[in-house]
Motif scaffolding. Structure first.
Motif, PDB file in Angstrom:
ATOM      1  N   GLY A 106       0.815  -1.201   0.000  1.00 19.56           N
ATOM      2  CA  GLY A 106       0.000   0.000   0.000  1.00 19.56           C
ATOM      3  C   GLY A 106       0.849   1.251   0.000  1.00 19.56           C
ATOM      4  N   GLN A 107       0.179   2.367   0.223  1.00 24.86           N
ATOM      5  CA  GLN A 107       0.868   3.655   0.263  1.00 24.86           C
ATOM      6  C   GLN A 107       0.550   4.369   1.561  1.00 24.86           C
ATOM      7  OE1 GLN A 107       0.497   6.191  -3.156  1.00 24.86           O
ATOM      8  NE2 GLN A 107       2.093   4.979  -4.137  1.00 24.86           N
ATOM      9  N   GLY A 108       1.418   5.275   1.910  1.00 30.59           N
ATOM     10  CA  GLY A 108       1.229   6.092   3.090  1.00 30.59           C
ATOM     11  C   GLY A 108       2.061   7.348   2.953  1.00 30.59           C
ATOM     12  N   PRO A 109       1.878   8.295   3.860  1.00 28.91           N
ATOM     13  CA  PRO A 109       2.682   9.514   3.797  1.00 28.91           C
ATOM     14  C   PRO A 109       4.143   9.220   4.134  1.00 28.91           C
ATOM     15  CG  PRO A 109       1.342   9.505   5.780  1.00 28.91           C
ATOM     16  CD  PRO A 109       0.937   8.302   4.982  1.00 28.91           C
ATOM     17  N   LEU A 110       5.028   9.956   3.510  1.00 28.32           N
ATOM     18  CA  LEU A 110       6.466   9.791   3.716  1.00 28.32           C
ATOM     19  C   LEU A 110       6.835   9.834   5.194  1.00 28.32           C
ATOM     20  CD1 LEU A 110       9.262   9.514   2.346  1.00 28.32           C
ATOM     21  CD2 LEU A 110       9.330  12.011   2.220  1.00 28.32           C
ATOM     22  N   ARG A 111       6.090  10.589   5.989  1.00 31.47           N
ATOM     23  CA  ARG A 111       6.414  10.718   7.416  1.00 31.47           C
ATOM     24  C   ARG A 111       6.450   9.366   8.124  1.00 31.47           C
ATOM     25  NH1 ARG A 111       4.536  14.103  10.622  1.00 31.47           N
ATOM     26  NH2 ARG A 111       3.888  15.674   9.145  1.00 31.47           N
ATOM     27  N   LEU A 112       5.720   8.374   7.615  1.00 31.79           N
ATOM     28  CA  LEU A 112       5.759   7.055   8.253  1.00 31.79           C
ATOM     29  C   LEU A 112       7.143   6.421   8.147  1.00 31.79           C
ATOM     30  CD1 LEU A 112       2.308   5.514   7.248  1.00 31.79           C
ATOM     31  CD2 LEU A 112       3.003   6.466   9.461  1.00 31.79           C
ATOM     32  N   ARG A 113       7.877   6.783   7.111  1.00 32.76           N
ATOM     33  CA  ARG A 113       9.243   6.279   6.993  1.00 32.76           C
ATOM     34  C   ARG A 113      10.148   6.911   8.052  1.00 32.76           C
ATOM     35  NH1 ARG A 113      10.616   5.624   0.553  1.00 32.76           N
ATOM     36  NH2 ARG A 113       8.979   4.104   0.081  1.00 32.76           N
ATOM     37  N   ALA A 114       9.870   8.144   8.429  1.00 28.78           N
ATOM     38  CA  ALA A 114      10.626   8.771   9.528  1.00 28.78           C
ATOM     39  C   ALA A 114      10.335   8.035  10.835  1.00 28.78           C
ATOM     40  CB  ALA A 114      10.281  10.248   9.644  1.00 28.78           C
TER      41      ALA A 114
END
Length: 192
Positions: A106-114
């Motif tokens: 799926g996809q999510g906002p880049l902030r989840l990678r932080a």
């Protein structure tokens, strides 16, 4: 104003650098709670794999997590700090709301990678501090953040033999944030 997640990421990099700075050369071969690594190999993983991969990830791209570790210089803490500054620079320019592919699908906002990076650094800071008996006060806010994020993201199918994560080791709910985080990631906080 700095986004709260980037503030936590900076705190996580500072904490990791502080723990690495306490490690003496005689401690390089000590085992860590992360069974795959001794102290030196875990530091090498953080410095030469995690930080470069985190920069790729912060740009919204997909790093090659199977790549071999790079060279570790003699001043581990300085090498980590240099990489962490580069990483924080990439994050400072990032659009945290940009949709990107997530590792679980799926996809999510880049902030989840932080959030994932905060968690990785926080868990491995604990690993190194535990392995070396580092006299560093670990930031409980980081542990609480990492635990909350990972409880949402770490699914049962990622745990067990030949998987990325060990099974959870139950710890009392009134344990410290770091003991609960360690147990959640399959480390026994009661053992040395």
């Amino acid at each position: 104003m700095v986004d709260p997640v980037l503030n936590l990421l900076e705190r996580a990099t500072n904490q990791t650098a502080a723990v690495i700075a306490t490690i003496g050369s005689e401690q390089a071969g000590l085992p860590t709670p992360c069974a795959d690594w001794d102290v030196e190999s875990l530091v090498r993983h953080l410095v030469t794999q995690d930080l470069p991969h985190f920069m790729v990830s912060a740009r919204g791209e997909t790093p090659d997590w199977t790549s071999s570790p790079g060279a570790l210089r003699t001043d581990w803490a300085q090498q980590f700090r240099e990489g962490a500054q580069l990483l924080l620079g990439v994050w400072a320019d990032a659009d945290l709301e940009r949709p990107v592919p997530m590792s679980g699908g799926g996809q999510g906002p880049l902030r989840l990678r932080a959030d994932q990076q905060i968690t990785e650094l926080t868990v491995h800071s604990w690993d190194l501090a535990r392995a070396t008996a580092a006299a560093v006060d670990l930031d409980s806010t980081l542990a609480e953040h990492a635990l909350a994020w990972s409880r949402r993201m770490l699914k049962p199918e990622f745990r067990g033999p030949d998987k990325a994560f060990d099974r959870e080791i139950p710890v009392p709910q009134d344990s410290s944030a770091y003991d609960r985080l360690a147990g959640w990631f399959g480390r026994d906080p009661a053992s040395k």
